[in-house]
Design a protein around this motif. Structure first.
Motif, mmCIF file in Angstrom:
data_model
loop_
_atom_site.group_PDB
_atom_site.id
_atom_site.type_symbol
_atom_site.label_atom_id
_atom_site.label_comp_id
_atom_site.label_asym_id
_atom_site.label_seq_id
_atom_site.Cartn_x
_atom_site.Cartn_y
_atom_site.Cartn_z
ATOM 1 N N ASP A 16 8.461 17.247 1.030
ATOM 2 C CA ASP A 16 9.880 17.292 0.673
ATOM 3 C C ASP A 16 10.817 17.346 1.884
ATOM 4 N N HIS A 41 3.677 20.201 2.300
ATOM 5 C CA HIS A 41 3.168 20.973 1.169
ATOM 6 C C HIS A 41 1.962 20.252 0.564
ATOM 7 N N ARG A 101 0.240 19.100 -9.265
ATOM 8 C CA ARG A 101 1.664 18.783 -9.159
ATOM 9 C C ARG A 101 2.102 17.762 -10.203
ATOM 10 N N ARG A 104 2.380 19.646 -13.422
ATOM 11 C CA ARG A 104 3.489 20.593 -13.353
ATOM 12 C C ARG A 104 4.840 19.868 -13.410
ATOM 13 N N GLY A 135 7.679 17.417 -5.475
ATOM 14 C CA GLY A 135 7.897 18.792 -5.908
ATOM 15 C C GLY A 135 9.313 19.030 -6.392
ATOM 16 N N ARG A 136 9.645 20.312 -6.495
ATOM 17 C CA ARG A 136 10.936 20.688 -7.079
ATOM 18 C C ARG A 136 12.145 20.151 -6.311
ATOM 19 N N PRO A 137 12.125 20.094 -4.962
ATOM 20 C CA PRO A 137 13.305 19.538 -4.294
ATOM 21 C C PRO A 137 13.597 18.084 -4.699
ATOM 22 N N GLN A 153 20.443 23.580 -3.855
ATOM 23 C CA GLN A 153 20.468 25.025 -4.084
ATOM 24 C C GLN A 153 20.912 25.346 -5.510
ATOM 25 N N PHE A 156 18.104 24.770 -7.947
ATOM 26 C CA PHE A 156 17.141 25.878 -7.934
ATOM 27 C C PHE A 156 17.729 27.095 -8.644
ATOM 28 N N ALA A 161 14.158 27.576 -9.727
ATOM 29 C CA ALA A 161 13.567 28.710 -9.000
ATOM 30 C C ALA A 161 12.646 29.495 -9.941
ATOM 31 N N HIS A 247 13.172 20.780 7.207
ATOM 32 C CA HIS A 247 13.092 19.833 6.082
ATOM 33 C C HIS A 247 14.122 18.714 6.238
ATOM 34 N N LYS A 251 17.176 20.729 3.799
ATOM 35 C CA LYS A 251 17.596 22.113 4.114
ATOM 36 C C LYS A 251 18.326 22.048 5.447
HETATM 37 P P1 AMP Z 1 7.405 23.159 -4.746
HETATM 38 O O1 AMP Z 1 6.510 22.676 -3.639
HETATM 39 O O2 AMP Z 1 7.630 22.130 -5.773
HETATM 40 O O3 AMP Z 1 6.956 24.469 -5.312
HETATM 41 O O4 AMP Z 1 8.807 23.427 -4.035
HETATM 42 C C1 AMP Z 1 8.818 24.202 -2.881
HETATM 43 C C2 AMP Z 1 10.046 23.896 -2.060
HETATM 44 O O5 AMP Z 1 11.189 24.320 -2.791
HETATM 45 C C3 AMP Z 1 10.077 24.602 -0.731
HETATM 46 O O6 AMP Z 1 10.419 23.680 0.290
HETATM 47 C C4 AMP Z 1 11.175 25.619 -0.826
HETATM 48 O O7 AMP Z 1 11.943 25.699 0.328
HETATM 49 C C5 AMP Z 1 12.029 25.108 -1.954
HETATM 50 N N1 AMP Z 1 12.479 26.288 -2.708
HETATM 51 C C6 AMP Z 1 11.695 27.168 -3.342
HETATM 52 N N2 AMP Z 1 12.432 28.128 -3.944
HETATM 53 C C7 AMP Z 1 13.720 27.839 -3.651
HETATM 54 C C8 AMP Z 1 14.967 28.450 -3.968
HETATM 55 N N3 AMP Z 1 15.028 29.561 -4.724
HETATM 56 N N4 AMP Z 1 16.090 27.868 -3.484
HETATM 57 C C9 AMP Z 1 16.030 26.746 -2.736
HETATM 58 N N5 AMP Z 1 14.887 26.110 -2.401
HETATM 59 C C10 AMP Z 1 13.749 26.661 -2.850
#
Ligand code: AMP
Ligand code: ZN
Ligand code: FE
Ligand code: FE
Length: 281
Positions: A16, A41, A101, A104, A135-137, A153, A156, A161, A247, A251
């Motif tokens: 990410d 990751h 992943r 998920r 992933g989530r980002p 942000q 999340f 989050a 990142h 970020k």
């Molecule tokens: P994942 O690999 O899908 O679990 O996502 C992990 C990524 O999400 C990491 O790079 C974290 O920096 C970012 N991340 C996790 N929790 C938060 C949060 N509460 N706010 C912002 N970024 C987050």
């Protein structure tokens, strides 16, 4: 060489981060660093591209990865360094994460659908993508593109989050089995950014496990907070690593090279890396 610096926590666009391995190397050079590790990751896919680039840019590249692990339902990030890039057990763990992943991401997208936000799942199924992890980002980015939120942000904080409405942890892969796979590959297992773990008791439990080190120097962590982790590592005779968790634009507040290790620490890790390279396990 007293001004030697190596950033050991960097994400590329194989997970990410926003930069390709080549863009990272150029930035590492521009910032006057001599060494790096790319710690995506749950994947080491960047290394096929990164190894020849390190030669081109005359940089020392250490094998690295940041695994997502779980203990008692809580998420723990574990950095692996100096392992063999040919290791079967490490590659098998990456493949397992890839499947985790995909499943998920589908669950997160289904939860978002129930909340009224439709996201195209196709990019998140990880087909034909050079073993990049999604992933989530990336899901946060899709929510921005749809106008649901205005920043990663916010995505999340509102939905993604831990504990939020669209969060899903995925299949748990345990801390112990992650450490074991890194060790089988000849590598060192390092507890990543321990200051981000909220419960003190949980940290103490983790410190009883078979780690080889702690990430003591991290991004913009104030040096008085770093001292706590440095002391704990020294008590155990553990390695103290450091890096920026860069990142790129994902970020923007963490700059590449904002944390680093010196030549002595880097040499320990790099010499070990050189000795594990023929290992396939
Ligand atoms: P994942 O690999 O899908 O679990 O996502 C992990 C990524 O999400 C990491 O790079 C974290 O920096 C970012 N991340 C996790 N929790 C938060 C949060 N509460 N706010 C912002 N970024 C987050
Ligand atoms: Zn990340
Ligand atoms: Fe992390
Ligand atoms: Fe990271």
């Amino acid at each position: 060489m007293n001004d030697f610096r190596a950033d050991l926590h960097i994400h590329s666009n194989y997970s990410d981060g926003s930069c390709s391995p080549e863009e990272l190397m150029i930035e590492v050079k521009n910032r006057g660093l001599q060494g790096l590790s790319i710690t995506d990751h749950d994947t080491i896919a960047a290394y096929d591209e990164a190894v020849p680039l390190a030669n081109k840019y005359d940089l020392l590249l250490l094998s690295g990865v940041e695994f997502s692990a779980t203990r008692k339902g809580e998420s723990v990030h574990i950095l692996g360094y100096s392992f063999s890039l040919k290791s079967h057990s490490l590659r098998a763990l990456c493949a397992r994460h890839r499947q985790r992943r995909v499943e998920r991401n589908i669950k997160i997208i289904e939860k978002l659908k129930k909340l009224g936000y439709e996201i195209d799942p196709r990019p998140f199924l990880a087909e034909d993508d050079n073993h990049k992890t999604w992933g989530r980002p990336h899901i946060a980015q899709a929510l921005i593109e749809q106008g649901v939120v205005s920043s990663i942000q916010e995505a999340f904080d509102q939905y993604l989050a831990e504990g939020k409405k669209a969060y899903d942890p995925g299949e748990p892969i345990l801390v112990e089995e992650t450490i074991e796979a890194i060790h089988k590959a000849g590598g060192y297992a390092i507890l990543a950014h321990p200051h981000l773990i909220k419960r003190e008791r949980f940290v103490r439990e983790l410190l009883q496990l078979d780690f080889d080190g702690i990430e003591g120097y991290y991004a913009r962590l104030p040096s008085n907070q770093e001292q706590k982790w440095i002391r704990l590592a020294k008590e155990r005779g553990w390695i103290i690593t450091g890096g920026s968790d860069y990142h790129g634009s994902v970020k923007p507040y963490s700059q590449l090279g904002s944390s680093w290790v010196d030549e002595t620490t880097f040499r320990i890790l790099y010499d070990h890396f050189c000795s594990t390279q023929s290992l396939t396990d």
